[in-house]
Design an enzyme around this catalytic site. Structure first.
Site, short mmCIF file in Angstrom:
data_model
loop_
_atom_site.label_atom_id
_atom_site.label_comp_id
_atom_site.label_asym_id
_atom_site.label_seq_id
_atom_site.Cartn_x
_atom_site.Cartn_y
_atom_site.Cartn_z
N LEU A 41 9.95 -50.43 -7.12
CA LEU A 41 9.62 -51.85 -7.02
C LEU A 41 10.71 -52.51 -6.19
CD1 LEU A 41 8.64 -52.80 -10.70
CD2 LEU A 41 7.08 -52.46 -8.78
N ASP A 42 10.34 -53.54 -5.44
CA ASP A 42 11.34 -54.31 -4.70
C ASP A 42 12.38 -54.86 -5.66
OD1 ASP A 42 9.86 -53.90 -2.41
OD2 ASP A 42 8.95 -55.90 -2.43
N ARG A 43 13.58 -55.05 -5.15
CA ARG A 43 14.66 -55.60 -5.98
C ARG A 43 14.26 -56.92 -6.62
NH1 ARG A 43 20.79 -56.63 -3.61
NH2 ARG A 43 21.73 -57.42 -5.53
#
Length: 233
Positions: free
Chosen positions: A53-55
Site C-alpha cells: 500500500l502507498d505510504r
C-alpha cells in the site's frame, strides 16, 4: 503496536496506519520506520510482504509467514483473484454515481509504458460545506467506494484525479487548495484513502477469506462530522 486483523500459521493481515511506509524504497524518501520491520519485531519472526500500500494509504495489508505462502498469494494477485475494496473522500460529486474508469497508466516512472488499468467506483454519500474557496462559496465532497480491477502504481489516486475528483490529502495527484482546507477547517492531515476490505482464498486451505480494517480516528471523525455512515459502504 500494529493492529493485527488476522493471523495464523500462514499469513498475517495488518491494519496499516496512514503515513507509515511499508518497506524501504526510493519512493518513500527519508522514512525512518517501516511496517515490515515493526511487524517482524512484534511477532518475533521473519515475514514476507504479499502486496503493498502507498505510504499515505491506510488499511488491510497482507503479510506472509513464509516465502512459499508469499508466492501463493502473489499468484492470486497476478491472477486477479483477490478483490480489494477501498473508501475515499474526493472533491466534487462524481457523475454518474457509479462507473468504470478504464485508463491505461504507467508504472512508478511516468515516462514508462502504459498498461491497462481499470477501477470501478460508486458514490456512497455527499456533503456540501459552506466554506468559500476560489470562485465557489461552498465546496462539495463525496464518500466513494473504489474497487481496482488491476493493480497499477497509485491506480486509484490517478484514476480519481483523471475523472476530476481527486482524493483529499493526495499531495501528488490531488488539489493543494482542498488539501489545505481539510487541514485548516477539519484538522485532517492524512490522505483520505483506506483499504477497507480484502477478499481472497486462504493460501493453504483454499477457503474463502474476507478481512476488514476499521477506519482510524481522523477518517472516523470526518465521517461523523459529515453525517456519513460506514453502513453506506
Amino acid at each position: 503496536m500494529l493492529e493485527l486483523l488476522y493471523q495464523d500459521d500462514a499469513l498475517i493481515a495488518v491494519n496499516k496506519p496512514a503515513g507509515l511506509a511499508v518497506h524501504r524504497s526510493k519512493m518513500v524518501g527519508n522514512a525512518e520506520t517501516f511496517l515490515i520491520d515493526e511487524l517482524r519485531t512484534q511477532v518475533g519472526d521473519t515475514v514476507y510482504l504479499a502486496h503493498r500500500l502507498d505510504r499515505a494509504t491506510s488499511g488491510v495489508l497482507l503479510v506472509a509467514r513464509s516465502s512459499e505462502v508469499a508466492a501463493a498469494l502473489g499468484e492470486q494477485f497476478m491472477g486477479r483473484d483477490v478483490h480489494k475494496d477501498y473508501l475515499a473522500v474526493v472533491r466534487g460529486w462524481p457523475e454518474p454515481t457509479e462507473g468504470l474508469v478504464d485508463y491505461p497508466l504507467p508504472g512508478s516512472r511516468e515516462t514508462g509504458p502504459r498498461r491497462e488499468a481499470r477501477t470501478r467506483y460508486r458514490r456512497l454519500a455527499t456533503v456540501e460545506v459552506p466554506i468559500p474557496l476560489g470562485r465557489y462559496p461552498q465546496q462539495r465532497y463525496a464518500l466513494v467506494a473504489c474497487a481496482p480491477e488491476t493493480g497499477r502504481f497509485r491506480q486509484i489516486r490517478k484514476h480519481m484525479a483523471h475523472i476530476h475528483h481527486p482524493i483529499i490529502g493526495d499531495c501528488q495527484h490531488g488539489r493543494s487548495d482542498h488539501n489545505r482546507l481539510y487541514k485548516q477547517y477539519f484538522g485532517c492531515h492524512r490522505m483520505l484513502l483506506h483499504a477497507r476490505r480484502i477478499t481472497l482464498r486462504h493460501p493453504i486451505s483454499g477457503a474463502p477469506l474476507a478481512i476488514e480494517a476499521p477506519l482510524d480516528a481522523a477518517f472516523t471523525g470526518l465521517m461523523e462530522r459529515f453525517d456519513w455512515s460506514i453502513a453506506d459502504a
